[in-house]
Design a protein around this motif. Structure first.
Motif, PDB file in Angstrom:
ATOM      1  N   ARG A   1      40.267  39.720  32.801  1.00  0.00           N
ATOM      2  CA  ARG A   1      38.890  39.464  33.221  1.00  0.00           C
ATOM      3  C   ARG A   1      37.921  40.457  32.581  1.00  0.00           C
ATOM      4  O   ARG A   1      36.826  40.093  32.159  1.00  0.00           O
ATOM      5  CB  ARG A   1      38.839  39.568  34.747  1.00  0.00           C
ATOM      6  CG  ARG A   1      37.520  39.269  35.340  1.00  0.00           C
ATOM      7  CD  ARG A   1      37.651  38.968  36.794  1.00  0.00           C
ATOM      8  NE  ARG A   1      38.010  37.565  37.013  1.00  0.00           N
ATOM      9  CZ  ARG A   1      37.772  36.917  38.145  1.00  0.00           C
ATOM     10  NH1 ARG A   1      37.230  37.537  39.168  1.00  0.00           N
ATOM     11  NH2 ARG A   1      38.089  35.650  38.270  1.00  0.00           N
ATOM     12  N   THR A   2      38.325  41.720  32.514  1.00  0.00           N
ATOM     13  CA  THR A   2      37.457  42.747  31.923  1.00  0.00           C
ATOM     14  C   THR A   2      37.274  42.472  30.431  1.00  0.00           C
ATOM     15  O   THR A   2      36.159  42.586  29.904  1.00  0.00           O
ATOM     16  CB  THR A   2      38.045  44.156  32.146  1.00  0.00           C
ATOM     17  OG1 THR A   2      38.370  44.303  33.524  1.00  0.00           O
ATOM     18  CG2 THR A   2      37.057  45.239  31.759  1.00  0.00           C
ATOM     19  N   GLN A   3      38.370  42.085  29.761  1.00  0.00           N
ATOM     20  CA  GLN A   3      38.284  41.796  28.322  1.00  0.00           C
ATOM     21  C   GLN A   3      37.305  40.642  28.067  1.00  0.00           C
ATOM     22  O   GLN A   3      36.491  40.692  27.161  1.00  0.00           O
ATOM     23  CB  GLN A   3      39.667  41.451  27.781  1.00  0.00           C
ATOM     24  CG  GLN A   3      39.692  41.311  26.272  1.00  0.00           C
ATOM     25  CD  GLN A   3      41.093  41.112  25.741  1.00  0.00           C
ATOM     26  OE1 GLN A   3      41.982  40.642  26.461  1.00  0.00           O
ATOM     27  NE2 GLN A   3      41.306  41.454  24.494  1.00  0.00           N
ATOM     28  N   GLU A   4      37.375  39.613  28.940  1.00  0.00           N
ATOM     29  CA  GLU A   4      36.516  38.439  28.766  1.00  0.00           C
ATOM     30  C   GLU A   4      35.055  38.718  29.122  1.00  0.00           C
ATOM     31  O   GLU A   4      34.144  38.335  28.409  1.00  0.00           O
ATOM     32  CB  GLU A   4      37.000  37.297  29.664  1.00  0.00           C
ATOM     33  CG  GLU A   4      38.186  36.568  29.105  1.00  0.00           C
ATOM     34  CD  GLU A   4      38.857  35.689  30.176  1.00  0.00           C
ATOM     35  OE1 GLU A   4      39.980  35.230  29.902  1.00  0.00           O
ATOM     36  OE2 GLU A   4      38.280  35.481  31.272  1.00  0.00           O
ATOM     37  N   ARG A   5      34.859  39.383  30.280  1.00  0.00           N
ATOM     38  CA  ARG A   5      33.491  39.482  30.808  1.00  0.00           C
ATOM     39  C   ARG A   5      32.763  40.753  30.417  1.00  0.00           C
ATOM     40  O   ARG A   5      31.535  40.762  30.381  1.00  0.00           O
ATOM     41  CB  ARG A   5      33.525  39.399  32.347  1.00  0.00           C
ATOM     42  CG  ARG A   5      34.053  38.086  32.822  1.00  0.00           C
ATOM     43  CD  ARG A   5      33.930  37.948  34.318  1.00  0.00           C
ATOM     44  NE  ARG A   5      34.561  36.719  34.772  1.00  0.00           N
ATOM     45  CZ  ARG A   5      34.594  36.323  36.018  1.00  0.00           C
ATOM     46  NH1 ARG A   5      34.050  37.061  36.958  1.00  0.00           N
ATOM     47  NH2 ARG A   5      35.178  35.192  36.340  1.00  0.00           N
ATOM     48  N   ARG A   6      33.509  41.851  30.220  1.00  0.00           N
ATOM     49  CA  ARG A   6      32.873  43.126  29.874  1.00  0.00           C
ATOM     50  C   ARG A   6      33.657  43.824  28.772  1.00  0.00           C
ATOM     51  O   ARG A   6      34.323  44.841  29.008  1.00  0.00           O
ATOM     52  CB  ARG A   6      32.791  44.024  31.126  1.00  0.00           C
ATOM     53  CG  ARG A   6      31.791  43.562  32.177  1.00  0.00           C
ATOM     54  CD  ARG A   6      30.353  43.668  31.722  1.00  0.00           C
ATOM     55  NE  ARG A   6      30.024  45.011  31.294  1.00  0.00           N
ATOM     56  CZ  ARG A   6      29.599  45.965  32.115  1.00  0.00           C
ATOM     57  NH1 ARG A   6      29.416  45.718  33.388  1.00  0.00           N
ATOM     58  NH2 ARG A   6      29.325  47.167  31.654  1.00  0.00           N
ATOM     59  N   PRO A   7      33.566  43.253  27.546  1.00  0.00           N
ATOM     60  CA  PRO A   7      34.325  43.844  26.438  1.00  0.00           C
ATOM     61  C   PRO A   7      34.022  45.332  26.233  1.00  0.00           C
ATOM     62  O   PRO A   7      34.885  46.075  25.793  1.00  0.00           O
ATOM     63  CB  PRO A   7      33.899  43.009  25.220  1.00  0.00           C
ATOM     64  CG  PRO A   7      32.828  42.093  25.680  1.00  0.00           C
ATOM     65  CD  PRO A   7      32.835  42.046  27.161  1.00  0.00           C
TER      66      PRO A   7
END
Ligand code: ADE
Length: 242
Positions: free
Chosen positions: A212-218
């Motif tokens: 989720r972090t990779q997708e939403r907050r690179p």
């Protein structure tokens, strides 16, 4: 924790802070809210607190005298004084944790075009912004900060665990969560969460948080991976003896 707030709109602060979780923390005595109306400290007989700016320009400026006297009326010395301004350092979870370790904080809320520079020089220790946009005053930013700091104080949340596990505490966003029923609109709760295997659940949650972090907050993901690389460099896996 004692929050002192200097403002021209005390009702805004009181109404918001006395609601929900912060309201309960005040009732339980975990938090004390001391709101002072800057207008009560003006020496002007008409109650004026603002005036035109020297050098011209649009708008009014809050004057030094009422702000200084309001600040000075707070008992105790050396209390960190936060001025809410788009010119400050951007507020984040790490800053919240730092402020949460103080016993008292003063929030100075400006209005109109700001506050006379000379009184800021004599009172402010921390210039803080809540983001790159301009609000009409410092009250909303002060409340954003007080809300964030409050939930880090021991006893404020019912479950002390939840302040640790959620978004940002480990540099990652929180994993998806589900409650009853097991199926809703044809969507099932992931089977692993019903398995009762806590180790597997923890692994799944970490995986989901990373994804989720990779997708939403690179940007956050990049920083997290860098931390992870550094940690692994400093703690290499031990070789087994033959
Ligand atoms: N006052 C006006 N805008 C602000 C912001 N973005 N952050 C903090 N204080 C402010």
């Amino acid at each position: 924790m004692v929050f002192h707030v200097l403002t021209l709109f005390p009702e805004m602060i009181e109404g918001c802070m006395q609601t929900s979780i912060t309201g309960r923390a005040i009732e339980k005595g975990l938090l004390t809210l001391d709101v002072r109306n800057i207008r009560d400290y003006t020496l002007d007989k008409h109650g004026k607190v603002d005036d035109y700016t020297y050098g011209g320009g649009a708008g009014m400026l809050m004057q030094a005298q009422p702000v200084y006297d309001a600040w000075n009326s707070i008992p105790g010395k050396g209390i960190r004084t936060i001025y809410l301004t788009p010119q400050g350092r951007t507020f984040d979870q790490k800053m919240a944790a730092d402020f949460a370790s103080e016993e008292e904080l003063i929030f100075l809320c400006g209005h109109y075009e700001g506050i006379d520079e000379r009184v800021l020089e004599e009172t402010v220790t921390d210039y803080v912004s809540i983001g790159d946009y301009v609000l009409t005053g410092g009250e909303l930013p002060a409340m954003v900060m007080m809300d964030t700091i409050s939930r880090l104080l021991p006893g404020v949340l019912h479950n002390d665990d939840s302040a640790d596990t959620e978004s940002f505490q480990n540099g990652l966003l929180e994993y998806p969560q589900y409650s009853r029923p097991e199926e809703w609109h044809g969507k099932k709760v992931p089977a692993i969460l019903l398995s009762g295997d806590h180790k597997k659940v923890d692994e799944w949650r970490l995986e989901q948080s990373e994804k989720r972090t990779q997708e939403r907050r690179p940007d956050l993901y990049e920083a997290y991976m860098e931390q992870k690389r550094l940690y692994e460099e400093q703690h290499p896996p031990k070789r087994r003896k033959k």
